[in-house]
Scaffold this motif. Structure first.
Motif, short mmCIF file in Angstrom:
data_model
loop_
_atom_site.label_atom_id
_atom_site.label_comp_id
_atom_site.label_asym_id
_atom_site.label_seq_id
_atom_site.Cartn_x
_atom_site.Cartn_y
_atom_site.Cartn_z
N GLU A 8 0.84 -1.18 0.00
CA GLU A 8 0.00 0.00 0.00
C GLU A 8 0.89 1.24 0.00
N GLY A 9 0.48 2.24 -0.75
CA GLY A 9 1.26 3.47 -0.84
C GLY A 9 2.33 3.42 -1.91
N GLY A 10 2.50 2.26 -2.56
CA GLY A 10 3.47 2.15 -3.65
C GLY A 10 2.92 2.81 -4.91
N TYR A 11 3.79 3.21 -5.78
CA TYR A 11 3.38 3.90 -7.01
C TYR A 11 3.20 2.91 -8.15
N PHE A 12 2.13 2.14 -8.05
CA PHE A 12 1.86 1.10 -9.05
C PHE A 12 0.88 1.60 -10.10
N TYR A 13 1.19 1.29 -11.35
CA TYR A 13 0.33 1.65 -12.48
C TYR A 13 0.09 0.39 -13.29
N GLN A 14 -1.16 0.16 -13.66
CA GLN A 14 -1.50 -1.06 -14.39
C GLN A 14 -0.72 -1.15 -15.70
N PRO A 15 -0.29 -2.36 -16.08
CA PRO A 15 0.29 -2.54 -17.40
C PRO A 15 -0.75 -2.10 -18.44
N THR A 16 -0.34 -1.22 -19.34
CA THR A 16 -1.28 -0.55 -20.24
C THR A 16 -0.89 -0.77 -21.69
N VAL A 17 -1.88 -1.07 -22.53
CA VAL A 17 -1.66 -1.20 -23.97
C VAL A 17 -2.57 -0.20 -24.67
N LEU A 18 -1.96 0.64 -25.51
CA LEU A 18 -2.70 1.65 -26.28
C LEU A 18 -2.70 1.28 -27.76
N ASP A 19 -3.86 1.28 -28.36
CA ASP A 19 -4.01 1.02 -29.80
C ASP A 19 -4.13 2.37 -30.52
N ASN A 20 -4.03 2.34 -31.83
CA ASN A 20 -4.15 3.56 -32.64
C ASN A 20 -3.20 4.64 -32.13
N ALA A 21 -2.00 4.24 -31.72
CA ALA A 21 -1.05 5.17 -31.13
C ALA A 21 -0.63 6.26 -32.11
N GLY A 22 -0.73 6.01 -33.41
CA GLY A 22 -0.38 7.02 -34.40
C GLY A 22 -1.29 8.23 -34.36
N MET A 23 -2.45 8.09 -33.73
CA MET A 23 -3.39 9.21 -33.59
C MET A 23 -2.94 10.15 -32.47
N SER A 24 -1.95 9.75 -31.70
CA SER A 24 -1.52 10.51 -30.53
C SER A 24 -0.03 10.85 -30.61
N GLN A 25 0.28 12.12 -30.55
CA GLN A 25 1.67 12.56 -30.50
C GLN A 25 2.37 11.97 -29.28
#
Length: 191
Positions: free
Chosen positions: A71-88
């Protein structure tokens, strides 16, 4: 023909990301530890939100993770983004978190162009059984560390460093490490 990850492949990639075990980095069962501090954590969170606002789509993750006994750790869910070319942000910035951006391409030339268009050049990886494409990747990739049929985790016996806006200058592992601590000079003497 665009080389998109098919739905089946995307769902397998998402399932693999969800299988990662978040926890104490010193625990052997952990596959993904916390981010190093609040500032880093906030930067990953903000970059992911910015990427989604710019047009990337979320396949999985994208949220804060709570880990029992950490608890209190800086955990971020493993994340996969699609259509990444739409985002700088998703296609051009180093998020430095558990975030994977998926970009479609039509050909090897387009993939290499996408790879080299970023301001960064720490490491790149190419998976293929084509010797001619592998050689082109090695000749044309504008990155400090090149990996073929291997992820981008560096070997401790090889120099570590990038080019462009990546890295800290001289490579920091291997025989070139001494360059970090020295200033090279040339001296000409005439008698």
């Amino acid at each position: 023909m665009r080389y998109w990850l098919r739905y089946y492949e995307k769902s397998r990639l998402a399932a693999r990301a969800r299988q990662l075990t978040l926890g104490d980095g010193l625990n052997q069962k952990t596959s993904l530890g916390p981010l190093c501090n609040r500032e880093h954590f906030n930067s990953v969170k903000e970059a992911t939100s910015r990427a989604l606002a710019e047009g990337a789509t979320l396949i999985t993750g994208g949220n804060i993770a709570t880990v029992k006994e950490c608890e209190g750790g800086y955990f971020y869910q493993p994340t996969v983004l699609d259509n990444a070319g739409m985002s700088q942000t998703a296609s051009q910035e180093e998020i430095f978190g558990p975030v994977l951006s998926v970009l479609p391409y039509d050909s090897f030339d387009e993939a290499l162009s996408l790879l080299n268009e970023t301001e960064y050049g720490l490491s790149s990886s190419f998976f293929s059984d084509s010797h001619s494409l592998i050689q082109r990747f090695l000749d044309e990739s504008k990155h400090g560390m090149l990996h073929v049929n291997n992820g981008t985790v560096p070997d401790v016996n090889m120099p570590f460093g990038g080019i462009k806006k990546s890295g800290l200058g001289a490579f920091s592992v291997g025989a070139s490490a001494s360059a970090f601590y020295t200033n090279e000079q040339s001296a000409y003497l005439a008698w």
